[in-house]
Write an enzyme that holds these catalytic residues in place. Sequence first.
Site, PDB file in Angstrom:
ATOM      1  N   THR A   1       1.017  -0.883  -0.347  1.00  0.00           N
ATOM      2  CA  THR A   1      -0.322   0.544   0.045  1.00  0.00           C
ATOM      3  C   THR A   1       0.905   1.556   0.012  1.00  0.00           C
ATOM      4  OG1 THR A   1       0.094  -0.246   2.649  1.00  0.00           O
ATOM      5  CG2 THR A   1      -2.026  -1.293   1.188  1.00  0.00           C
TER       6      THR A   1
ATOM      7  N   ASN B   1       0.948  -2.543  -6.821  1.00  0.00           N
ATOM      8  CA  ASN B   1       0.225  -2.995  -5.516  1.00  0.00           C
ATOM      9  C   ASN B   1       0.051  -4.826  -5.387  1.00  0.00           C
ATOM     10  OD1 ASN B   1      -1.487  -4.178  -7.099  1.00  0.00           O
ATOM     11  ND2 ASN B   1      -3.448  -3.961  -5.333  1.00  0.00           N
TER      12      ASN B   1
ATOM     13  N   LYS C   1       4.039   1.537  -2.813  1.00  0.00           N
ATOM     14  CA  LYS C   1       3.759   1.462  -4.382  1.00  0.00           C
ATOM     15  C   LYS C   1       4.450   1.467  -5.519  1.00  0.00           C
ATOM     16  CE  LYS C   1      -1.149   0.735  -3.764  1.00  0.00           C
ATOM     17  NZ  LYS C   1      -2.594   1.315  -4.294  1.00  0.00           N
TER      18      LYS C   1
ATOM     19  N   ALA D   1      -7.423  11.512 -10.309  1.00  0.00           N
ATOM     20  CA  ALA D   1      -5.810  11.494 -10.951  1.00  0.00           C
ATOM     21  C   ALA D   1      -4.734  10.650 -10.142  1.00  0.00           C
ATOM     22  CB  ALA D   1      -5.717  12.279 -12.200  1.00  0.00           C
ATOM     23  N   GLY D   2      -5.317  10.219  -9.374  1.00  0.00           N
ATOM     24  CA  GLY D   2      -4.033   9.684  -8.161  1.00  0.00           C
ATOM     25  C   GLY D   2      -4.288   8.200  -8.664  1.00  0.00           C
ATOM     26  N   GLY D   3      -3.783   7.185  -6.975  1.00  0.00           N
ATOM     27  CA  GLY D   3      -3.509   6.045  -8.108  1.00  0.00           C
ATOM     28  C   GLY D   3      -4.285   4.957  -8.517  1.00  0.00           C
ATOM     29  N   ALA D   4      -5.327   5.633  -7.164  1.00  0.00           N
ATOM     30  CA  ALA D   4      -6.954   4.666  -8.283  1.00  0.00           C
ATOM     31  C   ALA D   4      -7.199   4.540 -10.029  1.00  0.00           C
ATOM     32  CB  ALA D   4      -8.174   4.937  -7.156  1.00  0.00           C
TER      33      ALA D   4
ATOM     34  N   ASP E   1      -5.068  -3.362  -9.130  1.00  0.00           N
ATOM     35  CA  ASP E   1      -6.731  -2.334  -8.345  1.00  0.00           C
ATOM     36  C   ASP E   1      -7.220  -2.574  -9.733  1.00  0.00           C
ATOM     37  OD1 ASP E   1      -5.919  -1.874  -5.682  1.00  0.00           O
ATOM     38  OD2 ASP E   1      -4.091  -0.560  -6.720  1.00  0.00           O
TER      39      ASP E   1
ATOM     40  N   GLY F   1     -17.172  -0.006  -4.835  1.00  0.00           N
ATOM     41  CA  GLY F   1     -16.069   0.042  -4.436  1.00  0.00           C
ATOM     42  C   GLY F   1     -15.544  -1.449  -3.870  1.00  0.00           C
TER      43      GLY F   1
HETATM   44  P1  NDP Z   1      -4.670   9.227  -4.225  1.00  0.00           P
HETATM   45  O1  NDP Z   1      -4.744  10.568  -2.957  1.00  0.00           O
HETATM   46  O2  NDP Z   1      -3.613   9.378  -4.839  1.00  0.00           O
HETATM   47  O3  NDP Z   1      -6.021  10.203  -5.425  1.00  0.00           O
HETATM   48  C1  NDP Z   1      -7.006  10.980  -4.890  1.00  0.00           C
HETATM   49  C2  NDP Z   1      -7.776  11.850  -6.063  1.00  0.00           C
HETATM   50  O4  NDP Z   1      -8.881  12.449  -5.383  1.00  0.00           O
HETATM   51  C3  NDP Z   1      -7.116  12.392  -6.692  1.00  0.00           C
HETATM   52  O5  NDP Z   1      -6.711  13.020  -7.371  1.00  0.00           O
HETATM   53  C4  NDP Z   1      -7.377  14.234  -6.005  1.00  0.00           C
HETATM   54  O6  NDP Z   1      -7.822  15.390  -6.231  1.00  0.00           O
HETATM   55  C5  NDP Z   1      -8.777  13.987  -5.522  1.00  0.00           C
HETATM   56  N1  NDP Z   1      -9.531  14.777  -4.784  1.00  0.00           N
HETATM   57  C6  NDP Z   1      -9.478  14.212  -3.061  1.00  0.00           C
HETATM   58  N2  NDP Z   1     -10.801  15.000  -2.509  1.00  0.00           N
HETATM   59  C7  NDP Z   1     -11.423  15.523  -3.440  1.00  0.00           C
HETATM   60  C8  NDP Z   1     -12.553  16.783  -3.288  1.00  0.00           C
HETATM   61  N3  NDP Z   1     -12.805  17.277  -2.079  1.00  0.00           N
HETATM   62  N4  NDP Z   1     -12.507  17.136  -4.361  1.00  0.00           N
HETATM   63  C9  NDP Z   1     -11.940  17.060  -5.572  1.00  0.00           C
HETATM   64  N5  NDP Z   1     -10.489  15.971  -6.456  1.00  0.00           N
HETATM   65  C10 NDP Z   1     -10.795  15.047  -4.817  1.00  0.00           C
HETATM   66  O7  NDP Z   1      -5.839   8.516  -3.862  1.00  0.00           O
HETATM   67  P2  NDP Z   1      -5.691   7.248  -4.873  1.00  0.00           P
HETATM   68  O8  NDP Z   1      -5.856   7.541  -5.871  1.00  0.00           O
HETATM   69  O9  NDP Z   1      -4.850   5.936  -4.473  1.00  0.00           O
HETATM   70  O10 NDP Z   1      -7.434   6.738  -3.447  1.00  0.00           O
HETATM   71  C11 NDP Z   1      -9.076   7.293  -4.033  1.00  0.00           C
HETATM   72  C12 NDP Z   1      -9.519   6.502  -3.576  1.00  0.00           C
HETATM   73  O11 NDP Z   1      -9.659   5.124  -4.082  1.00  0.00           O
HETATM   74  C13 NDP Z   1      -9.183   6.256  -2.018  1.00  0.00           C
HETATM   75  O12 NDP Z   1     -10.602   6.375  -1.232  1.00  0.00           O
HETATM   76  C14 NDP Z   1      -9.193   5.045  -1.980  1.00  0.00           C
HETATM   77  O13 NDP Z   1      -9.677   4.116  -0.476  1.00  0.00           O
HETATM   78  C15 NDP Z   1     -10.650   4.215  -2.893  1.00  0.00           C
HETATM   79  N6  NDP Z   1      -9.238   2.630  -3.896  1.00  0.00           N
HETATM   80  C16 NDP Z   1     -10.703   1.879  -4.053  1.00  0.00           C
HETATM   81  C17 NDP Z   1      -9.800   0.519  -3.898  1.00  0.00           C
HETATM   82  C18 NDP Z   1     -10.975  -0.510  -4.199  1.00  0.00           C
HETATM   83  O14 NDP Z   1     -10.458  -1.918  -4.006  1.00  0.00           O
HETATM   84  N7  NDP Z   1     -12.308  -0.434  -3.861  1.00  0.00           N
HETATM   85  C19 NDP Z   1      -8.259  -0.006  -4.623  1.00  0.00           C
HETATM   86  C20 NDP Z   1      -7.210   1.810  -4.583  1.00  0.00           C
HETATM   87  C21 NDP Z   1      -8.160   2.321  -4.158  1.00  0.00           C
HETATM   88  P3  NDP Z   1      -6.269  16.235  -6.700  1.00  0.00           P
HETATM   89  O15 NDP Z   1      -5.501  15.984  -7.326  1.00  0.00           O
HETATM   90  O16 NDP Z   1      -7.008  17.431  -7.192  1.00  0.00           O
HETATM   91  O17 NDP Z   1      -6.096  15.852  -5.261  1.00  0.00           O
END
Ligand code: NDP
Length: 285
Positions: free
Chosen positions: A69, A94, A73, A133-136, A109, A250
């Site tokens: 995690t 992962n 990663k 645009a994060g990891g997921a 993932d 999810g």
């Molecule tokens: P990251 O921190 O890498 O990315 C988070 C993303 O969410 C970014 O694009 C961020 O935007 C956006 N974001 C967060 N808060 C806001 C907000 N208030 N308004 C607009 N955009 C927002 O996290 P991950 O990608 O790793 O994880 C994202 C989600 O995916 C988590 O909740 C995690 O639990 C879930 N997940 C679920 C899995 C499953 O198997 N179901 C597997 C992996 C993840 P910005 O770039 O602008 O900050």
Amino acid sequence: MSKALNFKQELTACFGQPVAENPTQVMMEAAYRHHGLDWRYLTIEVSPDNLAAAVEGAKAMGFRGFNCTIPHKVAVIQHLDGLGESASVMGAVNCVVGRGDQLIGENTDGKGFVKSLKELVDPQGARVVIFGAGGAARAIGVEVALAGASQLTIVNRSQARGEELVKLLNDRVPAQADFVLWEGTFTVPEGTDIVINATSIGLFPDVDARLDLDVDTLRSEMVVADVIPNPPRTHLVRDAEIRGCRVIDGLGMLVNQGVIGVEYWSGISPDPAVMRQALEAVFGE
Ligand code: NDP
């Protein structure tokens, strides 16, 4: 590394202090029990300073593999012997798999997400909107493109992160990607086939948070997916159901990434219903 390491039961005594059980552990061990595997899946904290030693230790003790995690990663890659195709494109691992005397990094993932998606719709030729645009989002974007989606729209609050993901997709996978800066209420374009929340909006404890999205632009022919596993019935899932969309929550992605991990490690295809039931018990569904 992760939090979570997977190893045979007889090795358990070699490790001192596993941290408290997490939902993934409960889900994986339910699968092991159901399929008669005398294995354990433990949750173990490893500090960044100890990552190299922990990977060497896993290899030395013959672990079948482990999950990683955040924050491991990306950092784990330098300690592995090779990468699967999508992990190489994403630059993130992962799931590490012991193959012969090598440890190979995979990313389950996005594969787990696509497995859930294919239960409802064929992504071939699909037009897809992804929030985040994060990891997921990166894992999902790469895998849906590799599964044949033709058009990806990345909607993100931060421009730099969104544009970086779009560049990666356009450079590395066979789909056309574009970026939309998320400012104000987003309108889903007509003709969209699949809408995915890959942000952390709605994750416990912020369960009342909503995407800034005009939910009336969700059409019944669209598939709407949310990555949030806790709680699985997010506002987006409920809003989409009300509008007649088919939905993926999810838990589907979480279960299926676990299914793929067990397949990699054991060669057994575990029963996803058993794993989902174990998760639902944890999340009180
Ligand atoms: P990251 O921190 O890498 O990315 C988070 C993303 O969410 C970014 O694009 C961020 O935007 C956006 N974001 C967060 N808060 C806001 C907000 N208030 N308004 C607009 N955009 C927002 O996290 P991950 O990608 O790793 O994880 C994202 C989600 O995916 C988590 O909740 C995690 O639990 C879930 N997940 C679920 C899995 C499953 O198997 N179901 C597997 C992996 C993840 P910005 O770039 O602008 O900050």
